[in-house]
Design an enzyme around this catalytic site. Sequence first.
Site, PDB file in Angstrom:
ATOM      1  N   VAL A  43      31.469  55.255  42.521  1.00 26.04           N
ATOM      2  CA  VAL A  43      31.955  54.027  43.155  1.00 26.04           C
ATOM      3  C   VAL A  43      32.163  54.248  44.648  1.00 26.04           C
ATOM      4  CG1 VAL A  43      33.838  52.341  43.198  1.00 26.04           C
ATOM      5  CG2 VAL A  43      33.042  53.262  41.011  1.00 26.04           C
ATOM      6  N   GLU A  44      32.677  55.409  45.016  1.00 29.43           N
ATOM      7  CA  GLU A  44      33.013  55.678  46.414  1.00 29.43           C
ATOM      8  C   GLU A  44      31.789  55.928  47.286  1.00 29.43           C
ATOM      9  OE1 GLU A  44      35.668  55.562  48.113  1.00 29.43           O
ATOM     10  OE2 GLU A  44      37.307  55.480  46.678  1.00 29.43           O
ATOM     11  N   SER A  45      30.861  56.765  46.812  1.00 30.10           N
ATOM     12  CA  SER A  45      29.819  57.248  47.720  1.00 30.10           C
ATOM     13  C   SER A  45      28.453  57.434  47.081  1.00 30.10           C
ATOM     14  CB  SER A  45      30.249  58.606  48.288  1.00 30.10           C
ATOM     15  OG  SER A  45      30.249  59.586  47.245  1.00 30.10           O
ATOM     16  N   TYR A  93      36.984  47.139  43.033  1.00 30.64           N
ATOM     17  CA  TYR A  93      36.866  48.596  42.962  1.00 30.64           C
ATOM     18  C   TYR A  93      37.159  49.125  41.554  1.00 30.64           C
ATOM     19  CZ  TYR A  93      38.033  53.454  44.257  1.00 30.64           C
ATOM     20  OH  TYR A  93      38.112  54.814  44.349  1.00 30.64           O
TER      21      TYR A  93
END
Length: 563
Positions: A169-171, A275
């Site tokens: 999800v982040e990167s 998110y």
Amino acid sequence: MKMTSFSLLMVLAGCQTFMADSHADVEKETHQEQLIAEQINKTCEQKHALADELFDCTSASHGTIPVTHPTEIVEITVEPDNYVELPNDEVTSSPDSTESPDNLWLRIKHQLTFPIPDNERLNAQKNWYLKHSNYMQRVATRAKPFMHYIVEQIEKNQLPLELVFLPIVESAFDPFAYSHGRAAGMWQFIPGTGKRFGMKQTWWYDGRRDVVASTEGAIAYLIYLHKMFDGDWLHALAAYNSGEGRVRSAIRKNKKAGKPTDFWSLDLPKETRAYVPKLLALSSILKDSDENNIAWTAIPNKPFVKVVDVESQIDLALAADLAGLTLKELHSLNAGFNRWATDPDGPHRLLLPIESVENFELALNNIEENERLNWVRHKVKSGDSLLKLAKQYHTTVDVIKGVNDMQGNLIRLGEYILVPVSLKSLDSYSLSQDQRLASTQSKPRGTYSLKHKVQSGDTFWDLSRKYKVDMRSLAKWNGMAPNDPLMPGKDLVIWLKQASESQRKDAVMRSLTYTVRKGDSLARIANKFKVNLVDLKRWNQDKLRKYLQPGQKIKVYVDVTRT
């Protein structure tokens, strides 16, 4: 409501948040990151004609302002002997024994425990992932060297395996990723939070991109958040994205209003509201992989890398040769190193493919410590200083002083100073910070490029108005975020659609370099080439001083149809 050009400028101005220095409060830094995301979302929602040109509104509509991936995916050619490629469809099998499934995704799948609600926000994210199966293939390629290590660290700390989806999800599992909000690395830490959870950040090294340091820090941060929010993992994950203060404030607000305080009921930024559903959607898709008929690119359930302590500074090119890797392969596994060598003050560890470790350690033991770097014996000349030498040889003043056992900064004419230098040319270290920046800045984003040397007081907002370019694009062209501080002396690239405001539509523009002669002035040069004096100054802002010097090189854009 339609958005005027003035209000669009105000939105862009709002994106230029005040600068956070190394002493800034972490909550304030996180808040500024969220403000940028909210401003971009608002602009996109109002459907201004320029919104899609200025921002990635497709990603914004899904609640995520995307991170930037400054490097291509690097696949490691050296693999452990026990590393066996599995067919993609093996992920959909359901072995009777869950003790050691051959596919790492199955190991994760058997330990997923978060309940998956029937929720509109979650279903929207789930549908997006199901429609973009090639995205998960890219993720799996990036994750392959690191996923087993991260799974083991999560299990070791007795945390839910759903957390393995966080770097997705982040990167998208990219250690080199950076975002609009100054976040960097696989786990996307902003500078303040990174330091708070043990990620050293120096000229040589950034622990936010170090897979080992950032994973340790992320686990510590998640444990801290889980405890802070009384065991509620959804609250903890929301706080990981938007800051604990933001989530606590939303909970207090709902309590005061007599409303539920579960994650789904909280008033949070749009990016945070999407998110947590993204992470749960990935968990749901893997749990129900049979029903979803989606194949996750298999990752063997075997360790790929091992941490090796090299005990002192080493040139990355030498380390790559000893490990039997290309320099790019080694650096992709050790993204925390900004320069051509490891940090002289540590950490002194390298991540290496398991198959390479034994030969690497044997070869390293046969090399003396002082042979791990290349050296130059520099004779001090008039005008030399430690700072000048550090810039010339791409090292730091502290390193030069330490090598030469110097207490102060005084150097004497004619004395010799030892300076460590890179083994190969700097462009060989293509994943170093300088070379990543050079690659980013040289990527064509317009017809003409200008250079701007940052002056004291410059901001992205002021420069965007001066050069009439979008502020967020200006930051992106230079590998930065809009709220990054601009340091005097830094060179920025500006891409323009036309070189001069007076440029005709049918002009054929060519760039030439003019060598200043004795007696020249800018006005005389402008007149010689029939160009506007203001344009000439703008084209050469990074080079101009109080007086022109004979031999100085000046850039001139000439319309060849008018000369």
